[in-house]
Design a protein around this motif. Structure first.
Motif, PDB file in Angstrom:
ATOM      1  N   UNK A 182     -32.885  12.398 -19.474  1.00 33.07           N
ATOM      2  CA  UNK A 182     -33.352  13.699 -19.019  1.00 33.07           C
ATOM      3  C   UNK A 182     -32.659  14.211 -17.764  1.00 33.07           C
ATOM      4  N   UNK A 183     -31.795  13.431 -17.146  1.00 32.66           N
ATOM      5  CA  UNK A 183     -31.150  13.875 -15.912  1.00 32.66           C
ATOM      6  C   UNK A 183     -30.376  15.187 -16.075  1.00 32.66           C
ATOM      7  N   UNK A 184     -29.608  15.390 -17.146  1.00 26.62           N
ATOM      8  CA  UNK A 184     -28.908  16.688 -17.278  1.00 26.62           C
ATOM      9  C   UNK A 184     -29.865  17.878 -17.305  1.00 26.62           C
ATOM     10  N   UNK A 185     -31.027  17.694 -17.931  1.00 23.65           N
ATOM     11  CA  UNK A 185     -31.983  18.794 -18.025  1.00 23.65           C
ATOM     12  C   UNK A 185     -32.601  19.104 -16.663  1.00 23.65           C
ATOM     13  N   UNK A 186     -33.000  18.068 -15.952  1.00 22.76           N
ATOM     14  CA  UNK A 186     -33.601  18.308 -14.643  1.00 22.76           C
ATOM     15  C   UNK A 186     -32.561  18.753 -13.625  1.00 22.76           C
ATOM     16  N   UNK A 187     -31.328  18.287 -13.767  1.00 17.57           N
ATOM     17  CA  UNK A 187     -30.276  18.772 -12.868  1.00 17.57           C
ATOM     18  C   UNK A 187     -30.047  20.263 -13.053  1.00 17.57           C
ATOM     19  N   UNK A 188     -29.991  20.713 -14.298  1.00 21.37           N
ATOM     20  CA  UNK A 188     -29.841  22.143 -14.564  1.00 21.37           C
ATOM     21  C   UNK A 188     -31.039  22.938 -14.067  1.00 21.37           C
ATOM     22  N   UNK A 189     -32.242  22.378 -14.269  1.00 21.87           N
ATOM     23  CA  UNK A 189     -33.452  23.067 -13.809  1.00 21.87           C
ATOM     24  C   UNK A 189     -33.438  23.253 -12.304  1.00 21.87           C
ATOM     25  N   UNK A 190     -33.150  22.177 -11.571  1.00 15.52           N
ATOM     26  CA  UNK A 190     -33.179  22.259 -10.110  1.00 15.52           C
ATOM     27  C   UNK A 190     -32.039  23.109  -9.563  1.00 15.52           C
ATOM     28  N   UNK A 349     -27.126  20.582 -22.711  1.00 15.24           N
ATOM     29  CA  UNK A 349     -27.429  19.683 -21.595  1.00 15.24           C
ATOM     30  C   UNK A 349     -26.128  19.202 -20.955  1.00 15.24           C
ATOM     31  N   UNK A 350     -25.944  19.536 -19.704  1.00 15.09           N
ATOM     32  CA  UNK A 350     -24.663  19.265 -19.040  1.00 15.09           C
ATOM     33  C   UNK A 350     -24.942  18.798 -17.616  1.00 15.09           C
ATOM     34  N   UNK A 351     -24.649  17.543 -17.339  1.00 17.15           N
ATOM     35  CA  UNK A 351     -24.849  16.985 -16.002  1.00 17.15           C
ATOM     36  C   UNK A 351     -23.595  17.256 -15.177  1.00 17.15           C
ATOM     37  N   UNK A 352     -23.665  18.277 -14.335  1.00 11.80           N
ATOM     38  CA  UNK A 352     -22.522  18.678 -13.528  1.00 11.80           C
ATOM     39  C   UNK A 352     -23.013  19.292 -12.226  1.00 11.80           C
ATOM     40  N   UNK A 353     -22.141  19.214 -11.214  1.00 14.07           N
ATOM     41  CA  UNK A 353     -22.443  19.853  -9.934  1.00 14.07           C
ATOM     42  C   UNK A 353     -21.782  21.212  -9.817  1.00 14.07           C
ATOM     43  N   UNK A 360     -28.485  23.799 -19.151  1.00 18.82           N
ATOM     44  CA  UNK A 360     -29.794  24.232 -19.629  1.00 18.82           C
ATOM     45  C   UNK A 360     -30.882  23.606 -18.780  1.00 18.82           C
ATOM     46  N   UNK A 361     -32.125  23.955 -19.072  1.00  9.55           N
ATOM     47  CA  UNK A 361     -33.253  23.490 -18.277  1.00  9.55           C
ATOM     48  C   UNK A 361     -34.267  22.762 -19.154  1.00  9.55           C
ATOM     49  N   UNK A 362     -35.259  22.199 -18.493  1.00  9.66           N
ATOM     50  CA  UNK A 362     -36.283  21.437 -19.201  1.00  9.66           C
ATOM     51  C   UNK A 362     -37.077  22.331 -20.149  1.00  9.66           C
ATOM     52  N   UNK A 363     -37.475  23.494 -19.678  1.00  8.95           N
ATOM     53  CA  UNK A 363     -38.307  24.359 -20.512  1.00  8.95           C
ATOM     54  C   UNK A 363     -37.566  24.832 -21.757  1.00  8.95           C
ATOM     55  N   UNK A 364     -36.272  25.049 -21.643  1.00  3.71           N
ATOM     56  CA  UNK A 364     -35.492  25.466 -22.812  1.00  3.71           C
ATOM     57  C   UNK A 364     -35.493  24.362 -23.863  1.00  3.71           C
ATOM     58  N   UNK A 365     -35.319  23.113 -23.433  1.00  3.11           N
ATOM     59  CA  UNK A 365     -35.319  21.999 -24.381  1.00  3.11           C
ATOM     60  C   UNK A 365     -36.710  21.800 -24.998  1.00  3.11           C
ATOM     61  N   UNK A 391     -42.182  17.247 -15.815  1.00  2.64           N
ATOM     62  CA  UNK A 391     -42.171  18.536 -15.103  1.00  2.64           C
ATOM     63  C   UNK A 391     -43.516  18.791 -14.430  1.00  2.64           C
ATOM     64  N   UNK A 392     -44.605  18.408 -15.096  1.00  6.32           N
ATOM     65  CA  UNK A 392     -45.933  18.537 -14.484  1.00  6.32           C
ATOM     66  C   UNK A 392     -46.018  17.678 -13.230  1.00  6.32           C
ATOM     67  N   UNK A 393     -45.489  16.452 -13.284  1.00  5.84           N
ATOM     68  CA  UNK A 393     -45.517  15.568 -12.120  1.00  5.84           C
ATOM     69  C   UNK A 393     -44.682  16.131 -10.982  1.00  5.84           C
ATOM     70  N   UNK A 394     -43.525  16.715 -11.310  1.00  4.33           N
ATOM     71  CA  UNK A 394     -42.669  17.298 -10.270  1.00  4.33           C
ATOM     72  C   UNK A 394     -43.382  18.470  -9.597  1.00  4.33           C
ATOM     73  N   UNK A 395     -43.985  19.345 -10.395  1.00  4.71           N
ATOM     74  CA  UNK A 395     -44.699  20.486  -9.832  1.00  4.71           C
ATOM     75  C   UNK A 395     -45.884  20.043  -8.990  1.00  4.71           C
ATOM     76  N   UNK A 396     -46.615  19.036  -9.458  1.00  2.00           N
ATOM     77  CA  UNK A 396     -47.738  18.515  -8.685  1.00  2.00           C
ATOM     78  C   UNK A 396     -47.270  17.926  -7.368  1.00  2.00           C
ATOM     79  N   UNK A 397     -46.143  17.220  -7.386  1.00  2.00           N
ATOM     80  CA  UNK A 397     -45.595  16.651  -6.150  1.00  2.00           C
ATOM     81  C   UNK A 397     -45.215  17.743  -5.162  1.00  2.00           C
TER      82      UNK A 397
END
Length: 418
Positions: A182-190, A349-353, A360-365, A391-397
């Motif tokens: 899931x790192x590519x998805x969360x990287x794109x989201x953030x 899904x693309x893990x890049x800086x 893409x993002x988590x919600x899209x997937x 994503x729920x845990x990240x938002x709660x944090x």
């Protein structure tokens, strides 16, 4: 009879019974009061209690019956449910009329009913949150029984592969090629969220400061509603704007500096998402800044501070907890955005800086996994619940961190003002 006809009949009869209860209750209370008895409340309060005693139980009975009928599929005759609810209303009318007596405190009874209704609304909100969490957790656990949680959190490749073969009964064959990192998805989201915040927070906060501290009344009256119109534009329109207008501009600017940029990139949806979020920050921050007491401003000016220093050193620190809350609300809004990302950033899904590449993002997937003709038991479909849980845990944090920051700042600000 049709359901809408039954509802209309129920509403009409209940309204009629409520009117009867109101006028009868007020008339009886006035007669008792005219007879020389000391009443604990006004006649209108006894009348409203009679209305609550008539309509409240009937509405509760009908709501419970509708829940059993629609959600639990219990066979209840609709006409019988209607008759039972109206019978309860008639009984409530009689009970309400009997309570119109000198030793009954109608105002306190109404306040107890209102307090109970508010408590019920709060419990519904809390239970709904727990219900959402529980429904996500159970399905996510089913996914983690198929794939390692650690690989899901730390994996750098998102490739469901042939996991769809589970629908054909060949789950082992499909699972061997599937990768759910899931790192590519969360990287794109953030990354897209960070770009949006870099646009929204400065512009929104500066707009709020201008409207609260500098703008004439006529300009403020016109500018604030105009700015808030941005919040009402559908996200698909923002998506068109990002894909057709902003993305080509980003590509042209990047090429002018000798950089390679794809038409599906993270910058375009980030900028447009930031524009969409500006009203959330500006409107809430404007309200918070306006709530700072004028005595603090006048005191600072009396001590020789300029208007700019007053805003920087007095107004903004006093309003900072509200500004932080507005910013975190905007972050939550950005984390959950889907349509703009689909239309402007792509679905790969693309893990890049590099923000000029497609991602893409988590919600899209999540949307992609839960749509189409995939088997619900397949790993790709269940992965949507795992993504939603993280994503729920990240938002709660983020919310917990914001609460701690606001609390520490309030304590510091209170100490500094003692």
């Amino acid at each position: 009879m049709q359901t809408d006809q039954l509802l209309s009949l129920f509403g009409g009869v209940l309204l009629l019974l409520g009117l009867i209860a109101f006028f009868l209750g007020r008339a009886k209370a006035a007669r008792v009061r005219a007879g020389g008895s000391t009443m604990h409340a006004q006649p209108d309060q006894y009348a409203w209690f009679a209305v609550l005693a008539t309509a409240g139980p009937a509405i509760v009975v009908s709501a419970v019956g509708a829940f059993l009928l629609l959600l639990l599929e219990v066979e209840i005759p609709q006409l019988g449910l209607l008759a039972g609810s109206l019978a309860v209303a008639a009984i409530g009318l009689g009970v309400g009329m009997r309570q119109v007596r000198p030793d009954f405190h109608a105002r306190k009874a109404i306040e107890r009913v209102i307090r109970g209704a508010l408590l019920t609304a709060a419990l519904i909100s809390i239970l709904t949150t727990f219900g959402i969490l529980i429904s996500i957790v159970f399905e996510a656990l089913r996914f983690f029984q198929m794939h390692s949680f650690w690989e899901f959190i730390t994996g750098t490749v998102w490739n469901p592969g042939a996991s769809f073969l589970a629908a054909a009964g060949r789950a082992e064959e499909g699972a061997s090629a599937a990768q759910f990192g899931s790192l590519p998805l969360f990287a794109g989201t953030f990354m897209i969220t960070a770009i949006a915040m870099l646009v929204a927070i400065p512009v929104g906060l500066l707009a709020a400061i201008y409207m609260a501290e500098f703008a004439p009344r006529g300009v403020r009256t016109l500018a604030k509603p105009t700015l808030e119109v941005l919040a009402g534009i559908p996200t698909v329109v923002y998506g068109f704007f990002a894909a057709i207008t902003v993305a080509p501009i980003i590509v042209s600017i990047a090429n002018a500096f000798g950089l390679d940029a794809a038409f599906n990139n993270a910058v375009a949806p980030g900028i447009v998402m930031g524009i969409m979020i500006i009203p959330f920050i500006s409107s809430l921050s404007d309200d918070v800044i306006n709530s700072v007491p004028d005595s603090m401003r006048q005191g600072a000016l009396a001590l020789g501070m300029t208007k700019g220093e007053t805003i920087r050193d007095v107004v903004i620190p006093a309003a900072l907890p509200g500004i932080i809350s507005a910013s975190l609300l905007a972050v939550s809004r950005a984390l959950g955005e889907t349509m703009i990302v689909v239309m402007a950033a792509g679905m790969r899904p693309n893990l890049t800086a590099n923000p000029f590449e497609d991602m893409t993002t988590v919600t899209v997937r999540i949307v992609a996994a839960l749509t189409g003709d995939l088997e619900f038991e397949s790993a790709e479909t269940l992965s949507a619940f795992a993504l939603g849980l993280v994503l729920f845990a990240v938002t709660l944090s983020l919310n917990l961190v914001s609460v701690l920051m606001i609390r520490r700042f309030r304590e510091k600000y209170r100490v500094n003002n003692l």
